[in-house]
Design an enzyme around this catalytic site. Structure first.
Site, PDB file in Angstrom:
ATOM      1  N   LYS A   1     -26.271  -5.089  14.915  1.00  0.00           N
ATOM      2  CA  LYS A   1     -25.866  -5.259  15.856  1.00  0.00           C
ATOM      3  C   LYS A   1     -24.500  -5.346  15.729  1.00  0.00           C
ATOM      4  O   LYS A   1     -23.694  -6.709  15.242  1.00  0.00           O
ATOM      5  CB  LYS A   1     -25.961  -5.529  17.025  1.00  0.00           C
TER       6      LYS A   1
ATOM      7  N   ASP B   1     -27.948 -10.658  29.105  1.00  0.00           N
ATOM      8  CA  ASP B   1     -26.764 -10.789  30.292  1.00  0.00           C
ATOM      9  C   ASP B   1     -26.851  -8.945  30.949  1.00  0.00           C
ATOM     10  O   ASP B   1     -27.333  -8.977  31.820  1.00  0.00           O
ATOM     11  CB  ASP B   1     -25.624 -11.097  29.772  1.00  0.00           C
TER      12      ASP B   1
HETATM   13  C1  R5P Z   1     -25.643 -12.835  21.930  1.00  0.00           C
HETATM   14  O1  R5P Z   1     -25.558 -13.324  21.268  1.00  0.00           O
HETATM   15  C2  R5P Z   1     -26.860 -13.129  22.961  1.00  0.00           C
HETATM   16  O2  R5P Z   1     -27.789 -13.496  21.904  1.00  0.00           O
HETATM   17  C3  R5P Z   1     -27.511 -12.576  23.964  1.00  0.00           C
HETATM   18  O3  R5P Z   1     -27.571 -11.386  22.607  1.00  0.00           O
HETATM   19  C4  R5P Z   1     -26.166 -11.061  24.553  1.00  0.00           C
HETATM   20  O4  R5P Z   1     -25.605 -12.584  25.157  1.00  0.00           O
HETATM   21  C5  R5P Z   1     -26.754 -10.263  26.011  1.00  0.00           C
HETATM   22  O5  R5P Z   1     -25.980  -9.952  25.868  1.00  0.00           O
HETATM   23  P1  R5P Z   1     -26.149  -8.182  26.683  1.00  0.00           P
HETATM   24  O6  R5P Z   1     -27.401  -8.558  27.655  1.00  0.00           O
HETATM   25  O7  R5P Z   1     -24.887  -8.253  27.549  1.00  0.00           O
HETATM   26  O8  R5P Z   1     -25.906  -7.285  25.373  1.00  0.00           O
END
Ligand code: R5P
Length: 323
Positions: A197, A229
């Site tokens: 990603k 998140d």
């Molecule tokens: C990022 O490196 C974390 O491991 C999570 O993938 C990230 O914090 C998830 O954020 P969101 O749900 O806003 O995409």
């Protein structure tokens, strides 16, 4: 003069997730310590311990949930009050450690907040920290004191081994989480894949492009992450994996931050089940979705507090997998 030589365990909770702290206290067979809380007219936080903490081994449980800055400040103030009241040892128990994602400078002139958080805990008077599934293991080295790193892996492993059947692929939604997915795969006899990603640097929480590396076609996929998140990461990964021919997608994550559009995104995503823990209080709307399972980390937290109090091994609780 006689010294009884008996240690005293005292467990306190901040206001972020008292339900979890109650569960932990119950398992430890202690009452949560009594705390008077208040606010000054300008919003400053006031705390005072009602009973003496002199000479006690004190644990302050606080998850850094929304409003995160308030909850961090409350925990720091609680630690300061314990130090000034002559507690013998103070452990900050932080089921979800806020600001851990900023653990290095990605661009010039950025902060490293994960390190700064460690400095704040130490400055307030904590002697050690315990946390669950840190975003990255190196955060343990950001304080010059013991840091007990717990993991929800045993809970997920137990749950998934009862739920999963057929060909399984554990999918990390980013390259940084491959180690985590591999650990799960090892325990569940599964394959590993990961999603590449890319995040926009001008907008927080925005995933813009991705590819999947690994075998997902004709397999039941389990996306494993530490934090959900806004759910942008897991939802984009679930959609991609389904496009690539997965039979089903389940999502497993320790910390259900679930901010902003998270619940809405999950409700329309091709996700058969979301499994999270109670390191953070879970929004009612999320539970109402009907496909969200919440596992309790209370036994792991209680076991860790007991081990620290008794000077026993914490890693034995996790069979050495909590690094
Ligand atoms: C990022 O490196 C974390 O491991 C999570 O993938 C990230 O914090 C998830 O954020 P969101 O749900 O806003 O995409």
């Amino acid at each position: 003069m006689e010294r009884p030589g008996r240690k005293r365990l005292m467990v306190f909770t901040g206001s972020a997730n008292p339900e979890l702290a109650e569960e932990v206290a119950k398992l430890l067979d202690v009452e949560l310590g009594r705390v008077e809380r208040g606010r000054f007219a300008d919003g400053e936080i006031y705390v005072r311990y009602i009973d003496s903490v002199r000479g006690a081994d004190c644990f302050v449980i606080q998850s850094h949930s929304n409003p995160i800055n308030e909850h961090i400040m409350e925990q720091l103030i609680m630690i300061d009050a314990l130090k000034r009241a002559s507690a013998k040892r103070i452990t900050a128990v932080v089921p979800f450690y806020g600001y851990a994602r900023q653990d290095k400078k990605g661009r010039p002139r950025e902060p490293i907040t994960a390190r700064m958080m460690g400095d704040l805990f130490m400055a307030a008077g904590a002697d050690r920290i315990a946390s669950v599934d840190l975003h990255t293991g190196q955060v343990q080295g950001f304080i010059d004191a013991p840091f007990d790193s717990l993991t929800a892996l045993p809970l997920f492993e137990d749950y998934l081994s009862r739920r999963l059947e057929g060909p399984i692929t554990m999918v990390s939604p980013d390259s940084g989480g491959v180690k985590r997915a591999t650990r799960f795969a090892h325990h569940l006899d599964a394959e590993v894949a990961f999603v590449y990603k890319r995040r926009r640097t001008d907008v927080r929480n925005e995933v813009v492009a991705q590819w999947v590396v690994g075998d997902v076609e004709g397999r039941h996929c389990v996306i494993v992450d530490d934090i959900i998140d806004t759910a942008g990461t897991v939802v984009a990964s679930a959609e991609l994996v389904m496009e690539r021919g997965a039979l089903s997608v389940m999502v497993v994550a320790t910390h259900g931050v679930l901010s902003g559009p998270a619940v809405k995104r999950i409700s329309t995503a091709p996700i058969s089940e979301l499994v999270i823990t109670n390191t953070l209080p879970i929004a009612k709307e999320a539970v109402a979705l009907g496909n969200v399972t919440v596992l309790s980390v209370a036994p792991l937290v209680a076991g860790t507090i007991e081990a620290i109090f008794n000077d026993a091994s914490v890693s034995e609780i996790f069979k050495g997998e909590n690094t």
